[in-house]
Scaffold this motif. Structure first.
Motif, PDB file in Angstrom:
ATOM      1  N   UNK A  60      48.794  60.759  32.124  1.00 19.23           N
ATOM      2  CA  UNK A  60      50.144  60.999  32.568  1.00 19.23           C
ATOM      3  C   UNK A  60      50.192  61.933  33.473  1.00 19.23           C
ATOM      4  N   UNK A  61      49.445  62.992  33.271  1.00 15.85           N
ATOM      5  CA  UNK A  61      49.258  64.316  34.082  1.00 15.85           C
ATOM      6  C   UNK A  61      48.774  63.904  35.462  1.00 15.85           C
ATOM      7  N   UNK A  62      47.842  62.999  35.532  1.00 15.45           N
ATOM      8  CA  UNK A  62      47.169  62.741  36.523  1.00 15.45           C
ATOM      9  C   UNK A  62      47.937  61.660  37.476  1.00 15.45           C
ATOM     10  N   UNK A  63      48.604  60.778  36.813  1.00 11.61           N
ATOM     11  CA  UNK A  63      49.474  59.827  37.560  1.00 11.61           C
ATOM     12  C   UNK A  63      50.611  60.305  38.343  1.00 11.61           C
ATOM     13  N   UNK A  64      51.172  61.698  37.862  1.00 12.62           N
ATOM     14  CA  UNK A  64      52.431  62.306  38.358  1.00 12.62           C
ATOM     15  C   UNK A  64      53.617  61.278  38.555  1.00 12.62           C
ATOM     16  N   UNK A  65      54.081  60.455  37.492  1.00  9.94           N
ATOM     17  CA  UNK A  65      54.931  59.673  37.731  1.00  9.94           C
ATOM     18  C   UNK A  65      54.915  58.503  38.293  1.00  9.94           C
ATOM     19  N   UNK A  66      53.650  58.172  39.053  1.00  9.66           N
ATOM     20  CA  UNK A  66      53.741  56.996  39.687  1.00  9.66           C
ATOM     21  C   UNK A  66      53.338  55.755  38.900  1.00  9.66           C
ATOM     22  N   UNK A  67      53.654  54.412  39.379  1.00 13.12           N
ATOM     23  CA  UNK A  67      53.300  53.246  38.410  1.00 13.12           C
ATOM     24  C   UNK A  67      51.672  53.197  38.392  1.00 13.12           C
ATOM     25  N   UNK A  68      51.217  52.758  37.431  1.00  9.62           N
ATOM     26  CA  UNK A  68      49.811  52.320  37.253  1.00  9.62           C
ATOM     27  C   UNK A  68      49.457  51.321  36.180  1.00  9.62           C
ATOM     28  N   UNK A  69      48.395  50.574  36.699  1.00  9.32           N
ATOM     29  CA  UNK A  69      47.909  49.594  35.708  1.00  9.32           C
ATOM     30  C   UNK A  69      46.893  50.293  34.659  1.00  9.32           C
ATOM     31  N   UNK A  70      46.889  49.881  33.214  1.00 10.91           N
ATOM     32  CA  UNK A  70      46.003  50.379  32.396  1.00 10.91           C
ATOM     33  C   UNK A  70      45.004  49.138  31.934  1.00 10.91           C
ATOM     34  N   UNK A  71      43.726  49.466  31.812  1.00 14.10           N
ATOM     35  CA  UNK A  71      42.753  48.618  30.976  1.00 14.10           C
ATOM     36  C   UNK A  71      41.988  49.388  30.299  1.00 14.10           C
ATOM     37  N   UNK A  72      41.489  48.675  29.194  1.00 17.36           N
ATOM     38  CA  UNK A  72      40.450  49.240  28.378  1.00 17.36           C
ATOM     39  C   UNK A  72      39.251  48.510  28.028  1.00 17.36           C
ATOM     40  N   UNK A  73      38.068  48.945  27.954  1.00 15.32           N
ATOM     41  CA  UNK A  73      36.709  48.170  27.927  1.00 15.32           C
ATOM     42  C   UNK A  73      36.032  48.899  26.784  1.00 15.32           C
ATOM     43  N   UNK A  74      35.813  47.979  25.750  1.00 11.99           N
ATOM     44  CA  UNK A  74      35.081  48.682  24.524  1.00 11.99           C
ATOM     45  C   UNK A  74      35.115  47.667  23.576  1.00 11.99           C
ATOM     46  N   UNK A  75      34.740  47.890  22.238  1.00 13.32           N
ATOM     47  CA  UNK A  75      34.881  47.059  21.103  1.00 13.32           C
ATOM     48  C   UNK A  75      35.919  46.498  20.894  1.00 13.32           C
ATOM     49  N   UNK A  76      35.941  45.167  20.399  1.00 10.54           N
ATOM     50  CA  UNK A  76      37.370  44.503  20.121  1.00 10.54           C
ATOM     51  C   UNK A  76      38.047  43.879  21.427  1.00 10.54           C
ATOM     52  N   UNK A  77      37.385  43.763  22.544  1.00  8.47           N
ATOM     53  CA  UNK A  77      37.848  43.441  23.697  1.00  8.47           C
ATOM     54  C   UNK A  77      38.231  41.722  23.707  1.00  8.47           C
ATOM     55  N   UNK A  98      52.468  51.940  31.517  1.00  7.45           N
ATOM     56  CA  UNK A  98      51.599  51.272  32.582  1.00  7.45           C
ATOM     57  C   UNK A  98      52.434  50.019  32.939  1.00  7.45           C
ATOM     58  N   UNK A  99      52.372  49.557  34.070  1.00  6.15           N
ATOM     59  CA  UNK A  99      52.807  48.181  34.647  1.00  6.15           C
ATOM     60  C   UNK A  99      51.589  47.188  34.685  1.00  6.15           C
ATOM     61  N   UNK A 100      52.335  45.985  35.027  1.00  7.89           N
ATOM     62  CA  UNK A 100      51.415  45.001  35.041  1.00  7.89           C
ATOM     63  C   UNK A 100      50.543  44.834  36.472  1.00  7.89           C
ATOM     64  N   UNK A 101      51.317  45.488  37.633  1.00  5.50           N
ATOM     65  CA  UNK A 101      50.660  45.266  38.637  1.00  5.50           C
ATOM     66  C   UNK A 101      51.208  46.641  39.785  1.00  5.50           C
ATOM     67  N   UNK A 102      49.990  47.284  39.909  1.00  8.20           N
ATOM     68  CA  UNK A 102      50.424  48.582  40.790  1.00  8.20           C
ATOM     69  C   UNK A 102      48.839  48.831  41.500  1.00  8.20           C
ATOM     70  N   UNK A 103      49.043  49.593  42.633  1.00  8.64           N
ATOM     71  CA  UNK A 103      47.783  50.143  43.427  1.00  8.64           C
ATOM     72  C   UNK A 103      47.007  50.949  42.362  1.00  8.64           C
ATOM     73  N   UNK A 104      47.642  51.976  41.762  1.00  4.39           N
ATOM     74  CA  UNK A 104      46.633  52.761  40.749  1.00  4.39           C
ATOM     75  C   UNK A 104      46.324  52.204  39.743  1.00  4.39           C
ATOM     76  N   UNK A 105      45.085  52.267  39.354  1.00  7.31           N
ATOM     77  CA  UNK A 105      44.604  51.641  38.058  1.00  7.31           C
ATOM     78  C   UNK A 105      43.744  52.574  37.322  1.00  7.31           C
ATOM     79  N   UNK A 106      43.965  52.654  35.962  1.00  8.46           N
ATOM     80  CA  UNK A 106      43.060  53.541  35.046  1.00  8.46           C
ATOM     81  C   UNK A 106      42.523  52.554  34.270  1.00  8.46           C
ATOM     82  N   UNK A 107      41.125  52.923  33.874  1.00  6.95           N
ATOM     83  CA  UNK A 107      40.349  51.818  32.904  1.00  6.95           C
ATOM     84  C   UNK A 107      39.762  52.936  31.901  1.00  6.95           C
ATOM     85  N   UNK A 108      40.101  52.721  30.861  1.00  7.87           N
ATOM     86  CA  UNK A 108      39.397  53.439  29.825  1.00  7.87           C
ATOM     87  C   UNK A 108      38.317  52.752  28.908  1.00  7.87           C
ATOM     88  N   UNK A 109      37.144  53.427  29.029  1.00  5.36           N
ATOM     89  CA  UNK A 109      35.890  52.895  28.477  1.00  5.36           C
ATOM     90  C   UNK A 109      35.512  53.653  27.207  1.00  5.36           C
TER      91      UNK A 109
END
Length: 123
Positions: A60-77, A98-109
Motif C-alpha cells: 500500500x505504501x509503495x503503490x501510493x494510491x495507484x491501482x495495481x494487480x496482485x498475484x501470489x506464488x507459493x504452496x496451495x496455488x 487490488x484490481x484485475x487489470x492495471x499496469x502496476x503488478x505485485x507478485x508475492x512469493x
C-alpha cells in the motif's frame, strides 16, 4: 466441534443402541481430532498473519494510491485465488484494494519456510 460430537453421538446411539459404546466412540473421535490439530505440520507451513500484514502495508505504501494487480506464488496455488485472499482483504482494509487489470503488478512469493518476497513490475 461440540455440535459435530453431539450429532455423531446421536447417530451412533440410534445405530448401535448402546450408550456407553457410543460415548466411548465419540470421546475417541474427539481425542483424535484434538491431537491431530496440535500435532499437525500444516500449521508450520502457513505464513504468519503478522508477516502478511507487513507485506500488505508495504505494498500500500509503495503503490501510493495507484491501482495495481496482485498475484501470489507459493504452496496451495492450485486452489481458487491461490491463497491470496488474506492479502486482498488486508490491502482493501489498508485502503488500496487490488484490481484485475492495471499496469502496476505485485507478485508475492511465499516459500515453504515462511519467507515472503514481493516483486514489483510495471507493464
Amino acid at each position: 466441534m461440540f455440535i459435530y460430537a453431539a450429532v455423531a453421538y446421536e447417530y451412533l446411539l440410534a445405530t448401535i443402541k448402546m450408550p456407553r459404546v457410543a460415548q466411548g466412540l465419540v470421546i475417541a473421535l474427539c481425542a483424535v481430532n484434538v491431537v491431530g490439530i496440535y500435532n499437525a505440520n500444516w500449521l508450520s507451513k502457513v505464513v504468519p498473519f503478522k508477516t502478511q500484514e507487513t507485506v500488505a502495508r508495504n505494498i500500500v505504501r509503495d503503490a501510493q494510491g495507484r491501482p495495481f494487480e496482485l498475484h501470489r506464488v507459493g504452496p496451495g496455488d492450485h486452489f481458487e485465488g491461490d491463497f491470496a485472499q488474506n492479502y486482498h482483504y488486508l490491502l482493501w482494509y489498508f485502503g488500496n484494494e487490488p484490481v484485475t487489470a492495471a499496469p502496476l503488478k505485485y507478485t508475492i512469493y511465499e516459500t515453504k519456510n515462511n519467507t515472503v518476497k514481493v516483486k514489483k513490475t510495471l507493464q
